[in-house]
Write an enzyme that holds these catalytic residues in place. Sequence first.
Site, PDB file in Angstrom:
ATOM      1  N   ASP A 240       0.716  -1.236   0.004  1.00 36.11           N
ATOM      2  CA  ASP A 240      -0.026  -0.417  -0.083  1.00 36.11           C
ATOM      3  C   ASP A 240       0.771   1.120  -0.282  1.00 36.11           C
ATOM      4  O   ASP A 240       0.177   2.180  -0.298  1.00 36.11           O
ATOM      5  CB  ASP A 240      -0.906   0.030   0.944  1.00 36.11           C
ATOM      6  CG  ASP A 240      -2.151  -0.056   0.750  1.00 36.11           C
ATOM      7  OD1 ASP A 240      -2.676  -0.301  -0.407  1.00 36.11           O
ATOM      8  OD2 ASP A 240      -3.033  -1.014   2.311  1.00 36.11           O
TER       9      ASP A 240
HETATM   10  C1  GLC Z   1      -0.779   2.646   5.429  1.00 31.23           C
HETATM   11  C2  GLC Z   1       0.256   1.690   6.906  1.00 31.23           C
HETATM   12  C3  GLC Z   1      -0.140   0.171   6.237  1.00 31.23           C
HETATM   13  C4  GLC Z   1      -1.762  -0.042   5.432  1.00 31.23           C
HETATM   14  C5  GLC Z   1      -2.305   0.960   4.924  1.00 31.23           C
HETATM   15  C6  GLC Z   1      -4.062   1.383   4.660  1.00 31.23           C
HETATM   16  O1  GLC Z   1      -0.111   2.848   4.729  1.00 31.23           O
HETATM   17  O2  GLC Z   1       1.391   1.466   6.345  1.00 31.23           O
HETATM   18  O3  GLC Z   1       0.257  -0.655   6.038  1.00 31.23           O
HETATM   19  O4  GLC Z   1      -1.803  -0.933   4.845  1.00 31.23           O
HETATM   20  O5  GLC Z   1      -1.614   2.572   5.489  1.00 31.23           O
HETATM   21  O6  GLC Z   1      -4.347   2.197   4.168  1.00 31.23           O
HETATM   22  C1  GLC Z   2      -1.175  -3.803   5.131  1.00 33.64           C
HETATM   23  C2  GLC Z   2      -3.246  -4.158   4.414  1.00 33.64           C
HETATM   24  C3  GLC Z   2      -2.507  -4.758   3.262  1.00 33.64           C
HETATM   25  C4  GLC Z   2      -1.544  -3.950   3.284  1.00 33.64           C
HETATM   26  C5  GLC Z   2       0.180  -4.116   3.637  1.00 33.64           C
HETATM   27  C6  GLC Z   2       0.738  -3.941   3.133  1.00 33.64           C
HETATM   28  O1  GLC Z   2      -1.233  -4.720   6.547  1.00 33.64           O
HETATM   29  O2  GLC Z   2      -3.983  -4.159   5.253  1.00 33.64           O
HETATM   30  O3  GLC Z   2      -4.014  -4.482   2.437  1.00 33.64           O
HETATM   31  O4  GLC Z   2      -1.303  -4.942   1.150  1.00 33.64           O
HETATM   32  O5  GLC Z   2       0.193  -3.561   4.595  1.00 33.64           O
HETATM   33  O6  GLC Z   2       0.754  -2.483   2.524  1.00 33.64           O
END
Ligand code: GLC
Ligand code: GLC
Length: 811
Positions: A483
């Site tokens: 993400d």
């Molecule tokens: C933030 C976190 C990430 C997560 C995302 C969800 O970017 O670092 O881990 O997946 O929020 O919106």
């Molecule tokens: C968080 C989010 C997931 C994403 C991950 C890596 O765990 O929930 O959707 O893939 O972060 O960014």
Amino acid sequence: MKFGYFDDQNREYVIQTPQTPFPWINYLGNRDFFGLISNTAGGYNFYKDARLRRITRFRYNNIPVDNGGRYYYVKDGDTVWNPGFKPCKTGPDDYECRHGLGYTRITSAKNGVSASLLAFVPLDYNGEVNQLTLKNNTAETKQIQLFSLREWCLWDASDDMLNFQRNFSTGQVEVKDSVIYHKTEYRERRNHYAFFSVNAKIDGFDSQLQDFLGMYNGFDAPQAVLSGSATGSVGDGWQPCASHQINVTLLPDEEKSFIFILGYVEVPEADKWESPHVINKKPALQMIDQFSTDGQVERAMASLASYWERLLRLYRVEIDDEKTARMVNIWNPYQCMVTFNMSRSASYFESGVGRGLGFRDSSQDLLGFVHQIPERARERILDIASTQFRDGGCYHQYQPLTKKGNNDIGGGFNDDPLWLIAGTAAYIKETGDFSILDEQTPYDSNPDDTGTLLEHLTASFNHVVENKGPHGLPLIGRADWNDCLNLNCHSTEPGQSFQTYGTADGRVAESVLIAGMFVAIGPELVELYKRKGLDSKAHEAQQEIEKMRQTVLTHGYDGEWFLRAYDAFGEKIGSKDCEEGKIFIESQGYCVMAGIGVEDGKALKALNSVRDILECDHGIVIQQPAYQTYHSNLGECSSYPPGYKENAGIFCHNNPWIMIAETVLGRGDRAFDLYRKICPAFREEISDLHRTEPYVYSQMIAGKDAGRMGEAKNSWLTGTAAWNFVAISQAILGIKPQYDGLLVDPCIPSVWKEYTVTRVFRGAIYEIHVTNPGNVQKGVRSVTVDGKPLEGNVLPVLGEGAKHIVEVVMG
Ligand code: GLC
Ligand code: GLC
């Protein structure tokens, strides 16, 4: 250092001090009504949706930590204490918290009185039952007072927290007998209320928090308790709460139990009122009736236990390694159920107001859950699919109560579509239920615009095919699985969302991870086409997959490992040519799982690079070297301080991708070594460093660049649960559901001599005894089923009921 121990017999983790390094929590509830409970009885409840239907209030990120919960106060002379230690923190003479499957029992003692608080949500019941047992262990009669406390949340947890100019005037309650009813907004548009009851006559009550506490006191010094007398306040705006006062006499050795119920009811419009302004209490009283005696509690606890017994029997390993056994047999499947229920919504790191269910998150959660309750997985798949757009793209998240996509975040995460294929394939392999493919399912939640699930999967697949960049690799959009790799965002203003700022439609930035996923997951769709007799579609799809495989080899490999991406300027990400972020974990995992480069040694080199560059004592970090500065072309990952989260943290979710990839190459020693590194039961001894619960996975462990290397965060709600279950149960122990049977293909440490997996598959019980006389890591020499030799290593579907003895000899 440990703060408790595993009681495998009772399937409990026993915490021996209330002062754990962080609140160690548990989840109550299986389907609609849920509670979070910490080892100091903190936490909250909600119905279906942690944001929209919050029942009790929790004060996030507060000082001291973990504020709000199931508070009971025992006033014994001048001493006031709580069975759960908090909020008074009066040093207990004795303390123990047992987190079990769907229940928690906290037992403590002070000045000769012991208290045991059992908290659980009975099956098929929209309420939390608390059985509080008080016992006088002295030779004298004790006159004590018991006060309960819950604080109501005004339903929408986000609004509750922010909009108090309104909320301070809306709170309403009713009090009748021993029940306090919370009916805020019931007079207008709501058809639901909550209640808090006790099965005893009360000596007083409060339902306005400031009267119970005193305007300037905290939970640790409620005026009503200190003075020994409830005020009889009736909640009227401000902060409605529910507190009972019960004066208790305990003779020497006498024990008394009280059953408190926090319940939620919905009432049909026509039956809302029993008389003008008086709510219809019948449904609440019926619920209260169900748990008025200890016998009823005991029976409900027994049902809960047999519910879990049934679920855990579906996959059991007997192995000479108690840590692996307790993870496989108890805690990992338990966490898989919790992640299935919660997605990433409500934990002690997720406020419950931010995210509903994630498209990719829930699709992956299915992988670890589908064997437990396939019917629920089926329903979930169709719910997820119905938020998909016609072009295959999808909302990144949706709210469980409305089942509609979240507009705030929207779509454009280009890995999302493929996960739906992965989840559906897992469901069909588990159940053999191909009929799900024919289910008419809405696009964008519009009942007038539908397609079969198979059409949805086709749209998912085509979304990749139709959205390729300059190298022929998939466009990344807002982000792929990571993400925080936001290649189209380029944000330079504080406060902008890394995910939704910028465009999702960039036509240059490409993802090698999505390419690997396409080659790994795409063949599932090919197989489904074939089984539907759609041979030409199968053929075309296969060609697309082959094309992508070639593209990855041509444009996605960097000499010693797979590239991660190309940015919006066409520059390589995750390349030896980069100064930082030279190598990322994700593409190594998925490309090798896809089998790319297995024949010519590229895969082997990639995994060796992971070992040499990314691995440390606590697991595999997500990339190296960590970004020391912010790069607007990369986005959020470079915003984190080095060693945390997506900037070189050990993001546990994709460690199992490497474990599974290692098994593709036959390296069982490596796979299990990696399993052990992040597995909570194996890290229990370093709980003081690790800090989060030793019985469940956390999303992240701080990596080697971090100041606090080895410290975990974001426990419970992480795809790590499902993926590790897949890694250990399918890739390492090697029992893999297929469309036509159960493949047995272990890849284990060479020192393992034998183990037995009992797997219930499509109704039959397979007791699979694996022996490894030649100390190999992979390879099956022979298989017999009920004494008869089997050709190959796919156990056939043998039908309902019977138990079959399978002997597998590796070699
Ligand atoms: C933030 C976190 C990430 C997560 C995302 C969800 O970017 O670092 O881990 O997946 O929020 O919106
Ligand atoms: C968080 C989010 C997931 C994403 C991950 C890596 O765990 O929930 O959707 O893939 O972060 O960014």
